[in-house]
Scaffold this active site. Structure first.
Site, PDB file in Angstrom:
ATOM      1  N   SER A 116       0.779  -1.236   0.000  1.00  0.00           N
ATOM      2  CA  SER A 116       0.000   0.000   0.000  1.00  0.00           C
ATOM      3  C   SER A 116       0.807   1.279   0.000  1.00  0.00           C
ATOM      4  CB  SER A 116      -0.952   0.011   1.199  1.00  0.00           C
ATOM      5  OG  SER A 116      -2.064  -0.798   0.930  1.00  0.00           O
ATOM      6  N   TYR A 212     -11.006   2.126   5.279  1.00  0.00           N
ATOM      7  CA  TYR A 212      -9.964   1.756   4.319  1.00  0.00           C
ATOM      8  C   TYR A 212     -10.499   0.806   3.264  1.00  0.00           C
ATOM      9  CZ  TYR A 212      -5.113   1.013   2.911  1.00  0.00           C
ATOM     10  OH  TYR A 212      -3.926   0.981   2.221  1.00  0.00           O
ATOM     11  N   SER A 213     -10.284   1.141   1.995  1.00  0.00           N
ATOM     12  CA  SER A 213     -10.728   0.282   0.902  1.00  0.00           C
ATOM     13  C   SER A 213      -9.810   0.464  -0.297  1.00  0.00           C
ATOM     14  CB  SER A 213     -12.173   0.608   0.495  1.00  0.00           C
ATOM     15  OG  SER A 213     -12.539  -0.127  -0.661  1.00  0.00           O
ATOM     16  N   ASN A 214      -9.205  -0.631  -0.743  1.00  0.00           N
ATOM     17  CA  ASN A 214      -8.351  -0.575  -1.925  1.00  0.00           C
ATOM     18  C   ASN A 214      -9.116  -0.147  -3.175  1.00  0.00           C
ATOM     19  OD1 ASN A 214      -5.711  -1.586  -0.920  1.00  0.00           O
ATOM     20  ND2 ASN A 214      -6.922  -3.375  -0.375  1.00  0.00           N
ATOM     21  N   GLY A 354       2.640  -0.644   4.036  1.00  0.00           N
ATOM     22  CA  GLY A 354       1.858  -1.547   3.208  1.00  0.00           C
ATOM     23  C   GLY A 354       2.163  -3.008   3.439  1.00  0.00           C
TER      24      GLY A 354
END
Length: 399
Positions: A116, A212-214, A354
């Site tokens: 990340s 949090y979201s990719n 990340g």
């Protein structure tokens, strides 16, 4: 990345729980310590004084001790670190072994998958385009990708670019719906990742809360491509990697499963009580704009140092990036692809961090020029190990 396939793609915020989860080798340190002591010691130093001085020089410093703990107590196969002080002096560290099968040494400042941390690079590209007047932070997703983002409680006409970068869009996470081995062996197009997320209802209304979201960064990457007419990897390479001389950082090409330069092997276990598996070779496309990059600790230090020094963004966009909201209860705050975390010695450091199956990286820079990044070659599966990684970063920046 993070919040993922039960552990495969991870974010920098796992310690928030809930939904989603230098430079001198020991031998060199002894030599330098002895030379320094020799220059400063009075000529009539006793044998016992000399022995005590040599013993002190031979003891590992706080960063090395923290890394040794990660190997000894937490079962990390390898740990790597790069630390830069206020004067620009760099120290690199290693602990453990680079390959559990052969017992080979850990390559000093070897390449790792940085998960990340990729989000910070993506955010910089978006904010550069904001500074150029090509993207509006408070424009909606539909301005650039009309009709693409629709679902259960999801509407791209109500989600802004700022909310994507800040994780306040309410968009659901795609990674938790893909199996580790599928991620490892399959190539994903960015639109496939988005389609997975849109099968599920929104986590929250846009702007209502931080989560949090990719998926947010997949959309940010798609916006970059739509606005520039060029692949995200090319924009990242031109605007960041080449611009500040990141010689060991790259965006893997489609289907590229290996790591190009010397690197420690990465290992993964899922569930947590199962044996480690070698996950060094994998297709990182499920990370894309949220987690695909490969780099080194020293390159990450160079990137975040350049960013905070204003070498990548105009002042107005850097100020936006550093404007944060609370992200959990541990003092972590999230800006636009940039986090701030408190230090035990006072103040905060700026970075991201990340996880991706096989590797975790943590670190960042302070406003007065200190920088540190630490990588481990297996994602921690318990809170003690997670805390020990954070401790290593804290000792590097507070030492």
């Amino acid at each position: 990345m993070r919040a993922q396939t039960r552990q495969g793609l991870r974010s920098s915020t796992r310690q928030q729980g809930g939904r989603r989860r230098r430079a001198v080798s020991a031998a060199a340190a002894v030599a330098i310590g002895v030379m320094t002591l020799g220059a400063l010691a009075p000529p009539a130093a006793s044998a016992s004084d000399s022995a005590a001085s040599a013993a002190a020089a031979a003891r590992p410093d706080a960063v090395q001790r923290a890394m040794n703990t990660l190997v000894r107590d937490d079962g990390m196969p390898a740990v790597l670190a790069s630390v830069q002080d206020r004067d620009g002096r760099i120290r690199t560290y290693t602990a453990g072994v680079g390959d559990l099968t052969t017992g080979s040494k850990v390559p000093r400042d070897g390449q790792v998958r940085i998960g990340s941390n990729t989000k910070a690079f993506t955010a910089v590209v978006v904010l550069q385009l904001v500074g150029e007047g090509k993207i509006g932070l408070d424009a909606t997703v539909d301005t650039y990708l009309p009709g693409l983002v629709r679902g259960k409680g999801i509407d791209g006409r109500r989600i802004t670019v700022r909310q994507l970068l800040q994780h306040t869009s309410g968009l659901p996470e795609y990674g938790i719906h893909v199996d580790d081995d599928e991620i490892r062996n399959r190539y994903f197009e960015p639109r496939e990742l988005l389609d997975i997320a849109l099968r599920y209802k929104a986590d929250a209304a846009p702007g209502a809360t931080w989560g949090y979201s990719n998926t947010n960064y997949v959309l940010a990457g798609l916006i970059v491509q739509k606005v520039t007419g060029r692949p995200l990897a090319e924009e990242m390479d031109r605007r960041i990697i080449k611009r500040i001389g990141l010689r060991h950082t790259y965006f893997p090409t489609p289907g590229e499963m290996t790591i190009r330069e010397p690197h420690p092997h990465g290992y993964h276990r899922n569930p947590a009580n199962t044996p480690l598996r070698d996950f060094t070779e994998m297709d990182p496309s499920a990370g894309w704009a949220a987690g695909q990059l490969i780099s080194t600790n020293s390159d990450l230090n160079r990137f975040f140092t350049a960013l905070l020094a204003g070498r990548l963004l105009p002042a107005a966009q850097l100020a936006e990036m550093r404007t944060t909201v609370p992200a959990g209860t541990s003092g972590l705050r999230y800006g636009l692809g940039l986090t701030s975390r408190p230090l035990s010695c006072g103040g905060v450091y700026w970075g991201h961090g990340g996880d991706i199956a096989g590797y975790e990286t943590r670190g960042g820079v302070t406003d007065d020029g200190r920088a540190a990044n630490v990588a481990v070659t297996s994602v921690p599966t318990d809170e003690a190990a997670t805390q020990h990684v954070k401790d290593a970063v804290d000792r590097a920046l507070c030492g």
